[in-house]
Design a protein around this motif. Structure first.
Motif, short mmCIF file in Angstrom:
data_model
loop_
_atom_site.label_atom_id
_atom_site.label_comp_id
_atom_site.label_asym_id
_atom_site.label_seq_id
_atom_site.Cartn_x
_atom_site.Cartn_y
_atom_site.Cartn_z
N ILE A 41 -2.93 75.99 30.86
CA ILE A 41 -2.80 76.39 32.27
C ILE A 41 -1.34 76.77 32.58
O ILE A 41 -1.08 77.80 33.20
CB ILE A 41 -3.30 75.25 33.21
N CYS A 42 -0.40 75.97 32.12
CA CYS A 42 1.02 76.24 32.42
C CYS A 42 1.45 77.57 31.80
O CYS A 42 2.17 78.35 32.41
CB CYS A 42 1.91 75.10 31.91
N VAL A 43 0.98 77.83 30.59
CA VAL A 43 1.31 79.08 29.89
C VAL A 43 0.73 80.27 30.65
O VAL A 43 1.42 81.25 30.92
CB VAL A 43 0.75 79.04 28.44
N ASP A 44 -0.54 80.18 31.01
CA ASP A 44 -1.24 81.32 31.63
C ASP A 44 -0.71 81.66 33.02
O ASP A 44 -0.77 82.82 33.42
CB ASP A 44 -2.75 81.03 31.71
N PHE A 45 -0.19 80.67 33.75
CA PHE A 45 0.26 80.95 35.12
C PHE A 45 1.78 81.03 35.28
O PHE A 45 2.27 81.25 36.38
CB PHE A 45 -0.31 79.92 36.10
N CYS A 46 2.55 80.85 34.20
CA CYS A 46 4.01 80.99 34.33
C CYS A 46 4.32 82.45 34.63
O CYS A 46 4.00 83.33 33.85
CB CYS A 46 4.73 80.54 33.06
N PRO A 47 4.98 82.73 35.78
CA PRO A 47 5.20 84.13 36.18
C PRO A 47 6.14 84.90 35.24
O PRO A 47 6.12 86.12 35.23
CB PRO A 47 5.83 84.02 37.57
N VAL A 105 8.32 75.78 24.89
CA VAL A 105 9.22 76.69 25.60
C VAL A 105 9.69 77.75 24.61
O VAL A 105 10.18 77.43 23.54
CB VAL A 105 10.44 75.90 26.13
N VAL A 106 9.52 79.04 24.97
CA VAL A 106 9.97 80.10 24.07
C VAL A 106 11.02 81.03 24.70
O VAL A 106 11.68 81.77 24.01
CB VAL A 106 8.79 80.97 23.55
N LYS A 107 11.14 80.97 26.06
CA LYS A 107 12.09 81.90 26.70
C LYS A 107 12.73 81.20 27.90
O LYS A 107 12.55 81.59 29.05
CB LYS A 107 11.34 83.15 27.15
N THR A 167 12.63 80.47 36.26
CA THR A 167 13.17 80.54 37.62
C THR A 167 13.08 79.21 38.35
O THR A 167 13.31 79.15 39.55
CB THR A 167 12.38 81.59 38.44
N ARG A 168 12.70 78.16 37.65
CA ARG A 168 12.55 76.81 38.24
C ARG A 168 11.52 76.82 39.36
O ARG A 168 11.64 76.08 40.34
CB ARG A 168 13.88 76.31 38.81
N CYS A 169 10.50 77.65 39.26
CA CYS A 169 9.52 77.74 40.34
C CYS A 169 8.62 76.51 40.39
O CYS A 169 7.96 76.25 41.38
CB CYS A 169 8.68 79.00 40.21
N ASP A 170 8.53 75.80 39.26
CA ASP A 170 7.79 74.53 39.23
C ASP A 170 6.27 74.68 39.14
O ASP A 170 5.56 73.68 39.16
CB ASP A 170 8.12 73.69 40.48
N LEU A 171 5.79 75.92 39.06
CA LEU A 171 4.33 76.10 39.05
C LEU A 171 3.70 75.41 37.84
O LEU A 171 2.58 74.90 37.92
CB LEU A 171 3.98 77.60 39.04
#
Ligand code: TPP
Ligand code: SF4
Ligand code: SF4
Ligand code: SF4
Lengths: 68, 288
Positions: A24-30, A43-45, A50-54
């Motif tokens: 879920i975190c991977v698919d929704f990271c903007p 973590v790859v990049k 942007t620290r959006c926290d989503l």
């Protein structure tokens, strides 16, 4: 000083004992900071974060956290 | 002195929310399957509790049986894991015995609307002060994916292998019609909106019902050909809903079968059940 040099990168902690690999975190990271490595989010990049926290807000497993 | 401040561009300082202060030590990882929405609902609820500033010892969280009903097992409050369908009945007992407590009921759509439907409508009718959070995943998760009162018409489940032939309940419409004074809907995908809605629900005095659309990727997802948990969240929770603000500018036809999110009803004037009970006692005592 250039902007890039000024930029302080966040620290993203992923608890391998808690992550269930749902993606879920991977698919929704903007900004595509995260990727699945097998059944574990990684973590790859970091520089794109942007620290959006989503990722933390949508992780069902209390497994990912974003610190400054 | 001000040099550092002048040179450094202001960065958003990010301190992650500390969920651990509300969780029972050593209980994680929880039992929910990978991608199950129930964990996202729990996290939103803990942030809402923090925002309202409730004291942990003032909370009683009650549940019945089901995957969603495992929630109280993880939190450091007074908790009650009761019988399938009876969570609201147990919660009613606690509230009447200890009206000063803040009552939260975490309940599945099957638990709330099928076996426990009777308790649900009557608690709404009484307007007793509690917050009922329906984890609405359109399926019986715990027992293997049977059809539930919120399974959409035509959807697959273990007990509707040719597509569900029954129309679904609209949980919020049932709550409104039954007399609940606060009714709202959100989703696990919209977890920030969910946190706000839950905050308002907890702060409201009277019966608050919040239906949260969330996903059971293992049973509902697989049987209905969703590729992943995030695919379900995208299709059902994001595309399948509209916000209250959006809905205002849309005709019923344009909204179609999408669910409206946000606070759907808030009536602050209704008499709450424990108050009504106190009033009755006062009246009877005067007569004597
Ligand atoms: C009296 C009784 N009848 C049936 C059951 C079996 N049962 C346990 S959980 C459940 C349904 C769970 O579905 P839901 O309430 O929607 O919660 P979910 O697991 O989807 O979170 C059923 C039928 C039971 N435990 N007790
Ligand atoms: S959302 Fe959480 S559990 Fe799922 S892959 Fe990411 S860190 Fe792991
Ligand atoms: S904080 Fe936002 S940008 Fe950073 S990894 Fe998480 S989702 Fe991606
Ligand atoms: S069976 Fe469904 S509802 Fe139950 S924990 Fe698994 S994904 Fe969640």
């Amino acid at each position: 000083m250039t902007e890039a040099a000024e930029k302080i990168l966040p620290r993203i902690e992923i608890d391998p004992k808690r992550c269930k690999g749902c993606s879920i975190c991977v698919d929704f990271c903007p900004t595509n900071v995260l990727e699945m490595k097998g059944a574990l989010a990684t973590v790859v990049k970091l520089e794109a974060c942007t620290r959006c926290d989503l990722c933390d807000l949508r992780c069902p497993d209390f497994a990912i956290r974003v610190f400054d | 002195m001000a040099e550092g401040a002048a040179v450094k561009k202001k960065q958003k300082v990010n301190v992650p929310f500390d969920y651990d202060k509300y969780l029972r030590k050593g209980k994680l990882p929880h039992i929910w399957c990978p991608g199950c929405g129930h964990g996202i609902v729990l996290k939103s609820l803990l942030r809402a509790i923090d925002k309202v500033g409730l004291d942990k010892s003032s909370i009683c969280m009650a549940s019945g049986i089901g995957c969603s009903s495992r929630t109280p097992g993880y939190v450091d409050f007074n908790t009650l894991h009761s019988l399938h369908g009876r969570a609201i009945a147990f919660a009613t007992g606690v509230k009447l015995a200890k009206p000063e407590m803040n009552i939260l009921v975490t309940i599945g759509d099957g638990d709330a609307l099928a076996i426990g439907g009777n308790h649900f409508i009557h608690a709404c009718r009484r307007n007793i002060d509690m917050t009922v959070i329906i984890y609405s995943n359109a399926i019986y998760g715990m027992t293997g994916g049977q059809v539930s009162p919120t399974t959409p018409e035509g959807a697959m489940s273990t007990t509707s292998p040719h597509g569900n032939m029954e129309p679904a309940f609209d949980a919020c419409a049932v709550a409104e019609a039954s007399g609940a004074s606060f009714v709202a809907r959100s989703t696990a995908y919209h977890m920030q909106e969910l946190e706000k809605v839950l905050t308002a629900a907890i702060e409201h005095k009277g019966m608050s019902v919040v239906e949260v659309l969330d996903s059971c990727p293992v049973y509902y997802g697989r049987q209905n050909k969703y590729k992943s948990a995030s695919h379900m969240m995208e299709e059902i929770e994001k595309k399948g809903t509209v916000s209250g603000a959006q809905a205002k500018n849309l005709s019923e036809e344009e909204i179609g079968d999408r669910f409206v999110r946000g606070i759907l009803k808030q009536d602050k004037d209704g008499v709450e059940y424990c108050d009504a009970y106190d009033n009755l006692i006062a009246k009877v005592q005067v007569k004597k």
